[in-house]
Design a protein around this motif. Structure first.
Motif, PDB file in Angstrom:
ATOM      1  N   PHE A 235       0.696  -1.199   0.090  1.00 44.21           N
ATOM      2  CA  PHE A 235       0.075  -0.173   0.158  1.00 44.21           C
ATOM      3  C   PHE A 235       0.814   1.303  -0.045  1.00 44.21           C
ATOM      4  CE2 PHE A 235       0.287  -1.171   4.329  1.00 44.21           C
ATOM      5  CZ  PHE A 235       0.787   0.083   5.028  1.00 44.21           C
ATOM      6  N   CYS A 236       2.119   1.389   0.452  1.00 42.47           N
ATOM      7  CA  CYS A 236       2.833   2.483   0.341  1.00 42.47           C
ATOM      8  C   CYS A 236       2.917   3.320  -0.880  1.00 42.47           C
ATOM      9  CB  CYS A 236       4.278   2.300   1.021  1.00 42.47           C
ATOM     10  SG  CYS A 236       4.022   2.194   2.962  1.00 42.47           S
ATOM     11  N   ALA A 237       3.213   2.598  -2.123  1.00 43.74           N
ATOM     12  CA  ALA A 237       3.354   3.321  -3.265  1.00 43.74           C
ATOM     13  C   ALA A 237       1.953   4.085  -3.722  1.00 43.74           C
ATOM     14  CB  ALA A 237       3.727   2.315  -4.376  1.00 43.74           C
ATOM     15  N   GLU A 238       0.810   3.569  -3.414  1.00 48.31           N
ATOM     16  CA  GLU A 238      -0.249   4.328  -3.625  1.00 48.31           C
ATOM     17  C   GLU A 238      -0.468   5.295  -2.571  1.00 48.31           C
ATOM     18  OE1 GLU A 238      -4.269   4.707  -5.574  1.00 48.31           O
ATOM     19  OE2 GLU A 238      -2.072   3.994  -6.202  1.00 48.31           O
ATOM     20  N   SER A 239      -0.318   5.082  -1.352  1.00 49.09           N
ATOM     21  CA  SER A 239      -0.374   6.002  -0.137  1.00 49.09           C
ATOM     22  C   SER A 239       0.468   7.219  -0.713  1.00 49.09           C
ATOM     23  CB  SER A 239       0.166   5.705   1.099  1.00 49.09           C
ATOM     24  OG  SER A 239      -0.829   4.764   1.560  1.00 49.09           O
ATOM     25  N   ARG A 240       1.703   7.088  -1.069  1.00 44.95           N
ATOM     26  CA  ARG A 240       2.481   8.194  -1.483  1.00 44.95           C
ATOM     27  C   ARG A 240       1.887   9.092  -2.618  1.00 44.95           C
ATOM     28  NH1 ARG A 240       6.803   4.730   0.314  1.00 44.95           N
ATOM     29  NH2 ARG A 240       6.994   3.648  -1.658  1.00 44.95           N
ATOM     30  N   ARG A 241       1.219   8.286  -3.463  1.00 44.86           N
ATOM     31  CA  ARG A 241       0.786   8.926  -4.759  1.00 44.86           C
ATOM     32  C   ARG A 241      -0.496   9.840  -4.354  1.00 44.86           C
ATOM     33  NH1 ARG A 241      -3.380   8.591  -8.206  1.00 44.86           N
ATOM     34  NH2 ARG A 241      -4.485   6.862  -7.185  1.00 44.86           N
ATOM     35  N   LEU A 242      -1.034   9.419  -3.427  1.00 40.36           N
ATOM     36  CA  LEU A 242      -2.439   9.933  -2.882  1.00 40.36           C
ATOM     37  C   LEU A 242      -2.064  11.045  -1.705  1.00 40.36           C
ATOM     38  CD1 LEU A 242      -4.675   6.882  -2.804  1.00 40.36           C
ATOM     39  CD2 LEU A 242      -4.953   8.665  -4.256  1.00 40.36           C
ATOM     40  N   LYS A 243      -0.763  11.024  -1.177  1.00 38.86           N
ATOM     41  CA  LYS A 243      -0.270  11.743  -0.155  1.00 38.86           C
ATOM     42  C   LYS A 243      -0.829  11.494   1.079  1.00 38.86           C
ATOM     43  CE  LYS A 243       0.718  15.690  -3.667  1.00 38.86           C
ATOM     44  NZ  LYS A 243       0.283  17.120  -3.832  1.00 38.86           N
ATOM     45  N   LEU A 244      -1.272  10.448   1.446  1.00 41.01           N
ATOM     46  CA  LEU A 244      -1.544  10.074   2.482  1.00 41.01           C
ATOM     47  C   LEU A 244      -0.608   9.684   3.618  1.00 41.01           C
ATOM     48  CD1 LEU A 244      -4.207   7.010   1.470  1.00 41.01           C
ATOM     49  CD2 LEU A 244      -4.440   9.468   1.421  1.00 41.01           C
ATOM     50  N   SER A 245      -0.758   9.921   4.968  1.00 42.22           N
ATOM     51  CA  SER A 245       0.005   9.527   5.974  1.00 42.22           C
ATOM     52  C   SER A 245      -0.107   8.385   6.381  1.00 42.22           C
ATOM     53  CB  SER A 245      -0.194  10.798   7.339  1.00 42.22           C
ATOM     54  OG  SER A 245      -0.015  12.088   6.621  1.00 42.22           O
ATOM     55  N   SER A 246       0.535   7.371   5.765  1.00 44.05           N
ATOM     56  CA  SER A 246       0.342   6.101   6.062  1.00 44.05           C
ATOM     57  C   SER A 246       1.496   5.116   6.788  1.00 44.05           C
ATOM     58  CB  SER A 246       0.290   5.418   4.808  1.00 44.05           C
ATOM     59  OG  SER A 246      -0.805   5.889   4.026  1.00 44.05           O
ATOM     60  N   MET A 247       0.864   4.414   7.481  1.00 39.23           N
ATOM     61  CA  MET A 247       1.812   3.329   8.356  1.00 39.23           C
ATOM     62  C   MET A 247       1.052   2.026   8.582  1.00 39.23           C
ATOM     63  SD  MET A 247       2.107   4.837  12.037  1.00 39.23           S
ATOM     64  CE  MET A 247       0.802   5.573  12.892  1.00 39.23           C
ATOM     65  N   ARG A 248       1.806   1.161   8.993  1.00 45.41           N
ATOM     66  CA  ARG A 248       1.075  -0.317   9.482  1.00 45.41           C
ATOM     67  C   ARG A 248       1.196  -0.341  10.969  1.00 45.41           C
ATOM     68  NH1 ARG A 248       3.162  -6.556   8.058  1.00 45.41           N
ATOM     69  NH2 ARG A 248       1.045  -7.410   9.052  1.00 45.41           N
ATOM     70  N   LYS A 249       0.097  -0.652  11.539  1.00 47.10           N
ATOM     71  CA  LYS A 249       0.220  -0.809  13.080  1.00 47.10           C
ATOM     72  C   LYS A 249      -0.313  -2.327  13.495  1.00 47.10           C
ATOM     73  CE  LYS A 249       0.718   1.786  15.910  1.00 47.10           C
ATOM     74  NZ  LYS A 249       1.797   2.224  16.801  1.00 47.10           N
ATOM     75  N   LYS A 250      -0.268  -2.606  14.595  1.00 52.93           N
ATOM     76  CA  LYS A 250      -0.743  -3.737  14.968  1.00 52.93           C
ATOM     77  C   LYS A 250      -2.085  -3.450  15.726  1.00 52.93           C
ATOM     78  CE  LYS A 250       3.629  -6.146  15.955  1.00 52.93           C
ATOM     79  NZ  LYS A 250       4.515  -6.736  16.956  1.00 52.93           N
ATOM     80  N   TYR A 251      -2.967  -4.270  15.876  1.00 52.25           N
ATOM     81  CA  TYR A 251      -4.409  -3.851  16.536  1.00 52.25           C
ATOM     82  C   TYR A 251      -4.498  -3.485  17.553  1.00 52.25           C
ATOM     83  CZ  TYR A 251      -7.036  -6.089  12.345  1.00 52.25           C
ATOM     84  OH  TYR A 251      -7.583  -6.265  11.045  1.00 52.25           O
ATOM     85  N   GLU A 252      -3.496  -3.755  18.494  1.00 51.81           N
ATOM     86  CA  GLU A 252      -3.675  -3.096  19.772  1.00 51.81           C
ATOM     87  C   GLU A 252      -3.011  -1.612  19.965  1.00 51.81           C
ATOM     88  OE1 GLU A 252       0.220  -5.989  19.741  1.00 51.81           O
ATOM     89  OE2 GLU A 252      -1.822  -5.936  19.015  1.00 51.81           O
ATOM     90  N   LEU A 253      -2.611  -1.110  18.687  1.00 58.81           N
ATOM     91  CA  LEU A 253      -1.861   0.027  18.688  1.00 58.81           C
ATOM     92  C   LEU A 253      -1.193   0.564  19.699  1.00 58.81           C
ATOM     93  CD1 LEU A 253      -5.170   1.946  17.539  1.00 58.81           C
ATOM     94  CD2 LEU A 253      -3.310   1.503  16.097  1.00 58.81           C
ATOM     95  N   GLY A 254       0.077  -0.276  19.979  1.00 61.34           N
ATOM     96  CA  GLY A 254       1.083  -0.308  20.902  1.00 61.34           C
ATOM     97  C   GLY A 254       1.982   0.683  20.198  1.00 61.34           C
ATOM     98  N   VAL A 255       3.383   0.656  20.696  1.00 62.49           N
ATOM     99  CA  VAL A 255       4.447   1.490  20.233  1.00 62.49           C
ATOM    100  C   VAL A 255       4.889   1.130  18.840  1.00 62.49           C
ATOM    101  CG1 VAL A 255       6.714   1.938  20.517  1.00 62.49           C
ATOM    102  CG2 VAL A 255       5.407   1.920  22.554  1.00 62.49           C
ATOM    103  N   TRP A 256       4.769  -0.288  18.346  1.00 62.52           N
ATOM    104  CA  TRP A 256       5.357  -0.624  17.054  1.00 62.52           C
ATOM    105  C   TRP A 256       4.677   0.071  15.961  1.00 62.52           C
ATOM    106  CZ3 TRP A 256       3.407  -2.924  12.727  1.00 62.52           C
ATOM    107  CH2 TRP A 256       4.659  -3.514  12.038  1.00 62.52           C
ATOM    108  N   ARG A 257       5.402   0.481  14.850  1.00 61.71           N
ATOM    109  CA  ARG A 257       5.130   1.180  13.734  1.00 61.71           C
ATOM    110  C   ARG A 257       5.778   0.725  12.543  1.00 61.71           C
ATOM    111  NH1 ARG A 257       7.408   6.084  12.353  1.00 61.71           N
ATOM    112  NH2 ARG A 257       5.392   6.935  11.627  1.00 61.71           N
ATOM    113  N   GLU A 258       5.338   0.766  11.425  1.00 56.45           N
ATOM    114  CA  GLU A 258       6.279   0.462  10.141  1.00 56.45           C
ATOM    115  C   GLU A 258       5.583   1.446   9.069  1.00 56.45           C
ATOM    116  OE1 GLU A 258       7.890  -3.039   7.181  1.00 56.45           O
ATOM    117  OE2 GLU A 258       6.195  -3.304   8.299  1.00 56.45           O
ATOM    118  N   ALA A 259       6.335   2.485   9.156  1.00 52.54           N
ATOM    119  CA  ALA A 259       6.000   3.629   8.217  1.00 52.54           C
ATOM    120  C   ALA A 259       5.962   3.536   6.797  1.00 52.54           C
ATOM    121  CB  ALA A 259       6.341   5.148   8.766  1.00 52.54           C
ATOM    122  N   CYS A 260       5.391   4.143   5.891  1.00 55.04           N
ATOM    123  CA  CYS A 260       5.864   4.191   4.431  1.00 55.04           C
ATOM    124  C   CYS A 260       6.868   5.102   4.327  1.00 55.04           C
ATOM    125  CB  CYS A 260       4.650   4.634   3.706  1.00 55.04           C
ATOM    126  SG  CYS A 260       2.986   3.743   3.643  1.00 55.04           S
TER     127      CYS A 260
END
Length: 260
Positions: A235-260
């Motif tokens: 999804f990151c390539a499309e997110s960059r094209r659309l200018k979204l602030s995108s990242m991947r998170k786990k459902y519990e929404l803790g510290v972990w993140r993987e950003a585009c």
């Protein structure tokens, strides 16, 4: 000696323009995040203030004024997460909600949809919650569960009820000097984009809905977007094209993140 100094000055200006400046110009003091600004969304656990992003979204009840101040000290803008469309049985004000406005479960333990038609009951309760956000120093609000009319709530909610309620929440936030984001509620974006300062979206890539966020980006307003199940390569390539602030998170929404 002049040319290197000029080049250095130009580079400094470019870095300043492209780095942690999430604000966009406005005629008032309310914060307005721009499309593409990086963010961290952490709703569980002790907040890790070391993530190098300009925007944090954290729980309004669980986090203290000191945490907000610490983030401000690092140059962050801070969003106050609240559930405005669902009742949560563990919140300190849970007993203030009459049973008449509490409906079916929304799929999360301890949470039930609210009858958003009952604005005479809900408006003062939500105003108090937003006062809490303001008193803790938050810059903005993320009101959650803002699309009850599309779900089995136990109430006969219509699209018009949702529009009215969402605009009420936006007005209450603005009256307190805070910006406010539209959470999901994709079908009503065209009618609500002018009422909200940014959007927060979950899983638009997984469900092929990210194009629905375009009105916010066209209006110069950030779309804070997360995916839970798709790898960033999907999804990151499309997110960059659309200018979204995108990242991947786990459902519990803790510290972990993987950003585009």
């Amino acid at each position: 000696m002049k040319r290197p100094l000029v080049l250095l000055a130009g580079l400094l200006l470019l870095v300043t323009a492209c780095s942690a400046t999430p604000d966009s110009p406005s005629g008032d003091s309310r914060w307005r995040p721009r499309p593409g600004v990086a963010w961290q969304w952490q709703l569980t656990g002790r907040v890790d203030t070391s993530v190098d992003v300009p925007v944090y979204d954290i729980d309004g009840f669980d986090q203290s004024k000191a945490v907000v101040s610490a983030l401000h000290g690092k140059g962050r803008k801070v969003i106050c997460y609240l559930s405005t469309g669902a009742w949560e049985d563990w919140r300190p004000d849970a007993d203030r909600f009459p049973r008449s406005v509490i409906g079916r479960g929304n799929g999360w333990e301890g949470e039930r949809w609210l009858d958003i038609r009952a604005t005479d009951v809900l408006e003062p309760l939500m105003a108090d919650r937003l006062d809490m956000c303001r008193e803790k120093g938050f810059d903005a609000v993320e009101p959650d569960n803002m699309d009850g009319y599309r779900n089995r709530t136990g109430f006969a909610l219509a699209a018009a009820d949702q529009l009215r309620y969402n605009r009420l929440i936006a007005r209450l936030a603005h009256e307190r000097g805070m910006s406010v984001g539209l959470k999901n509620d994709l079908d009503q974006i065209p009618r609500l984009v002018d009422d909200f300062d940014f959007a927060v979206n979950e899983q638009c890539a997984q469900y092929d809905e990210c194009g629905d966020m375009e009105p916010f980006v066209k209006a110069g307003k950030a779309v804070f977007h997360v995916e839970y199940e798709l790898p960033v390569s999907r999804f990151c390539a499309e997110s960059r094209r659309l200018k979204l602030s995108s990242m991947r998170k786990k459902y519990e929404l803790g510290v972990w993140r993987e950003a585009c």
